[in-house]
Structure formats: structure tokens, C-alpha cells
Motif scaffolding. Structure first.
Motif, PDB file in Angstrom:
ATOM      1  N   ARG A  10       2.558   1.474   7.905  1.00  0.00           N
ATOM      2  CA  ARG A  10       2.762   0.144   8.469  1.00  0.00           C
ATOM      3  C   ARG A  10       1.734  -0.820   7.889  1.00  0.00           C
ATOM      4  O   ARG A  10       0.545  -0.564   7.932  1.00  0.00           O
ATOM      5  CB  ARG A  10       2.597   0.160   9.984  1.00  0.00           C
ATOM      6  CG  ARG A  10       3.806   0.646  10.695  1.00  0.00           C
ATOM      7  CD  ARG A  10       3.702   0.360  12.155  1.00  0.00           C
ATOM      8  NE  ARG A  10       4.936   0.760  12.798  1.00  0.00           N
ATOM      9  CZ  ARG A  10       5.063   0.932  14.084  1.00  0.00           C
ATOM     10  NH1 ARG A  10       4.035   0.766  14.888  1.00  0.00           N
ATOM     11  NH2 ARG A  10       6.210   1.284  14.596  1.00  0.00           N
ATOM     12  N   CYS A  25       5.356 -10.596   1.386  1.00  0.00           N
ATOM     13  CA  CYS A  25       6.235  -9.479   1.786  1.00  0.00           C
ATOM     14  C   CYS A  25       7.149  -9.077   0.637  1.00  0.00           C
ATOM     15  O   CYS A  25       7.362  -7.884   0.387  1.00  0.00           O
ATOM     16  CB  CYS A  25       7.067  -9.868   2.994  1.00  0.00           C
ATOM     17  SG  CYS A  25       6.154  -9.979   4.519  1.00  0.00           S
ATOM     18  N   GLN A  26       7.690 -10.062  -0.064  1.00  0.00           N
ATOM     19  CA  GLN A  26       8.562  -9.774  -1.198  1.00  0.00           C
ATOM     20  C   GLN A  26       7.812  -9.057  -2.318  1.00  0.00           C
ATOM     21  O   GLN A  26       8.324  -8.104  -2.913  1.00  0.00           O
ATOM     22  CB  GLN A  26       9.167 -11.070  -1.744  1.00  0.00           C
ATOM     23  CG  GLN A  26      10.219 -11.664  -0.869  1.00  0.00           C
ATOM     24  CD  GLN A  26      11.456 -10.794  -0.809  1.00  0.00           C
ATOM     25  OE1 GLN A  26      11.777 -10.101  -1.757  1.00  0.00           O
ATOM     26  NE2 GLN A  26      12.116 -10.825   0.329  1.00  0.00           N
ATOM     27  N   SER A  29       7.053  -5.375  -1.252  1.00  0.00           N
ATOM     28  CA  SER A  29       8.246  -4.537  -1.260  1.00  0.00           C
ATOM     29  C   SER A  29       8.741  -4.272  -2.679  1.00  0.00           C
ATOM     30  O   SER A  29       9.194  -3.169  -2.987  1.00  0.00           O
ATOM     31  CB  SER A  29       9.347  -5.157  -0.417  1.00  0.00           C
ATOM     32  OG  SER A  29       9.713  -6.398  -0.932  1.00  0.00           O
ATOM     33  N   ILE A  40      12.204   0.418   2.968  1.00  0.00           N
ATOM     34  CA  ILE A  40      11.228  -0.552   3.462  1.00  0.00           C
ATOM     35  C   ILE A  40      11.932  -1.466   4.465  1.00  0.00           C
ATOM     36  O   ILE A  40      13.012  -1.986   4.186  1.00  0.00           O
ATOM     37  CB  ILE A  40      10.657  -1.404   2.316  1.00  0.00           C
ATOM     38  CG1 ILE A  40       9.979  -0.518   1.307  1.00  0.00           C
ATOM     39  CG2 ILE A  40       9.698  -2.436   2.851  1.00  0.00           C
ATOM     40  CD1 ILE A  40       9.550  -1.242   0.071  1.00  0.00           C
ATOM     41  N   THR A  41      11.327  -1.627   5.616  1.00  0.00           N
ATOM     42  CA  THR A  41      11.868  -2.557   6.601  1.00  0.00           C
ATOM     43  C   THR A  41      10.856  -3.667   6.864  1.00  0.00           C
ATOM     44  O   THR A  41       9.662  -3.423   6.928  1.00  0.00           O
ATOM     45  CB  THR A  41      12.206  -1.853   7.927  1.00  0.00           C
ATOM     46  OG1 THR A  41      11.036  -1.228   8.436  1.00  0.00           O
ATOM     47  CG2 THR A  41      13.284  -0.817   7.734  1.00  0.00           C
ATOM     48  N   ASN A  42      11.370  -4.853   7.014  1.00  0.00           N
ATOM     49  CA  ASN A  42      10.558  -6.034   7.268  1.00  0.00           C
ATOM     50  C   ASN A  42      10.826  -6.474   8.705  1.00  0.00           C
ATOM     51  O   ASN A  42      11.931  -6.904   9.025  1.00  0.00           O
ATOM     52  CB  ASN A  42      10.923  -7.133   6.276  1.00  0.00           C
ATOM     53  CG  ASN A  42      10.034  -8.315   6.392  1.00  0.00           C
ATOM     54  OD1 ASN A  42       9.148  -8.373   7.233  1.00  0.00           O
ATOM     55  ND2 ASN A  42      10.274  -9.298   5.549  1.00  0.00           N
ATOM     56  N   ARG A  75       4.193 -10.555  10.318  1.00  0.00           N
ATOM     57  CA  ARG A  75       5.231  -9.623   9.880  1.00  0.00           C
ATOM     58  C   ARG A  75       4.642  -8.223   9.826  1.00  0.00           C
ATOM     59  O   ARG A  75       3.450  -8.037   9.619  1.00  0.00           O
ATOM     60  CB  ARG A  75       5.719  -9.955   8.471  1.00  0.00           C
ATOM     61  CG  ARG A  75       6.431 -11.259   8.340  1.00  0.00           C
ATOM     62  CD  ARG A  75       7.913 -11.069   8.572  1.00  0.00           C
ATOM     63  NE  ARG A  75       8.669 -12.208   8.146  1.00  0.00           N
ATOM     64  CZ  ARG A  75       8.936 -13.249   8.908  1.00  0.00           C
ATOM     65  NH1 ARG A  75       8.461 -13.318  10.112  1.00  0.00           N
ATOM     66  NH2 ARG A  75       9.664 -14.244   8.470  1.00  0.00           N
ATOM     67  N   LEU A  77       5.522  -4.621   7.770  1.00  0.00           N
ATOM     68  CA  LEU A  77       6.312  -3.883   6.793  1.00  0.00           C
ATOM     69  C   LEU A  77       6.170  -2.397   7.093  1.00  0.00           C
ATOM     70  O   LEU A  77       5.051  -1.881   7.160  1.00  0.00           O
ATOM     71  CB  LEU A  77       5.821  -4.156   5.371  1.00  0.00           C
ATOM     72  CG  LEU A  77       6.062  -5.538   4.811  1.00  0.00           C
ATOM     73  CD1 LEU A  77       5.394  -5.659   3.459  1.00  0.00           C
ATOM     74  CD2 LEU A  77       7.527  -5.823   4.692  1.00  0.00           C
ATOM     75  N   GLU A  78       7.287  -1.721   7.266  1.00  0.00           N
ATOM     76  CA  GLU A  78       7.269  -0.275   7.482  1.00  0.00           C
ATOM     77  C   GLU A  78       7.834   0.386   6.239  1.00  0.00           C
ATOM     78  O   GLU A  78       8.937   0.073   5.805  1.00  0.00           O
ATOM     79  CB  GLU A  78       8.083   0.112   8.712  1.00  0.00           C
ATOM     80  CG  GLU A  78       7.415  -0.268  10.000  1.00  0.00           C
ATOM     81  CD  GLU A  78       8.135   0.266  11.218  1.00  0.00           C
ATOM     82  OE1 GLU A  78       9.294   0.712  11.101  1.00  0.00           O
ATOM     83  OE2 GLU A  78       7.543   0.233  12.300  1.00  0.00           O
ATOM     84  N   ILE A  79       7.074   1.315   5.686  1.00  0.00           N
ATOM     85  CA  ILE A  79       7.470   2.018   4.470  1.00  0.00           C
ATOM     86  C   ILE A  79       7.682   3.478   4.832  1.00  0.00           C
ATOM     87  O   ILE A  79       6.760   4.157   5.266  1.00  0.00           O
ATOM     88  CB  ILE A  79       6.396   1.872   3.381  1.00  0.00           C
ATOM     89  CG1 ILE A  79       6.127   0.399   3.115  1.00  0.00           C
ATOM     90  CG2 ILE A  79       6.825   2.598   2.114  1.00  0.00           C
ATOM     91  CD1 ILE A  79       4.923   0.136   2.258  1.00  0.00           C
TER      92      ILE A  79
END
Length: 84
Positions: A10, A25-26, A29, A40-42, A75, A77-79
Motif C-alpha cells: 500500500r 499515481c499514473q 502505476s 494495481i488499484t487506485n 489516494r 495505491l494497492e499493488i
């Protein structure tokens, strides 16, 4: 028999500038996708808004005030690793 784990990474990002946060974020990812294809979820979190009330004149006219605000955009980010 394979054992599956629910491991994930995270990354929490905060910024005053919304566009800068989206660009970051972009970039993150895209770099993760180049290195190793993963899911990957944002996740957008609620925006904090702080409002400060300031007197326009420190000595007279107490009713005359200015309002300033700071917005903090967040935000997560979950990887997730590959599900091989």
C-alpha cells in the motif's frame, strides 16, 4: 498444494494539488507495470478541507473577516503480486 497469501503493498499519497497527485499515481502505476505485471488499484480517499478565519484588520471592525481554505487530496495505491 499451494498456499495463497493476501500480501499487498500500500502506497499512501497526499497532496495539496489534485493534478500533481493524479500524475504521481499514473507514474507509479506505469513504472510498476513495466517492471512486473501486477494488479494495481487506485483508491481515492476523502478530501480534507481546513478553513481558517482571519480578521482583516487587527484593531477595528471585528465583523470583517477573511476565510482561507486548504484542501488535502489523498489516494491509496494497492499493488498485488501476480497470482501464478
Amino acid at each position: 498444494m499451494s498456499i495463497t497469501t493476501n500480501e499487498k503493498i500500500r502506497v499512501r499519497l497526499e497532496s495539496f494539488d489534485r493534478q500533481l497527485l493524479l500524475d504521481s499515481c499514473q507514474k507509479i502505476s506505469s513504472i510498476v507495470q513495466k517492471v512486473d505485471p501486477k494488479k494495481i488499484t487506485n483508491i481515492p480517499l476523502p478530501t480534507n478541507k481546513r478553513i481558517y478565519c482571519v480578521l482583516r484588520s487587527p484593531h477595528v471592525d471585528k465583523d470583517s473577516r477573511e476565510h482561507f481554505e486548504i484542501r488535502i487530496h489523498r489516494r491509496v495505491l494497492e499493488i498485488y503480486p501476480d497470482s501464478d
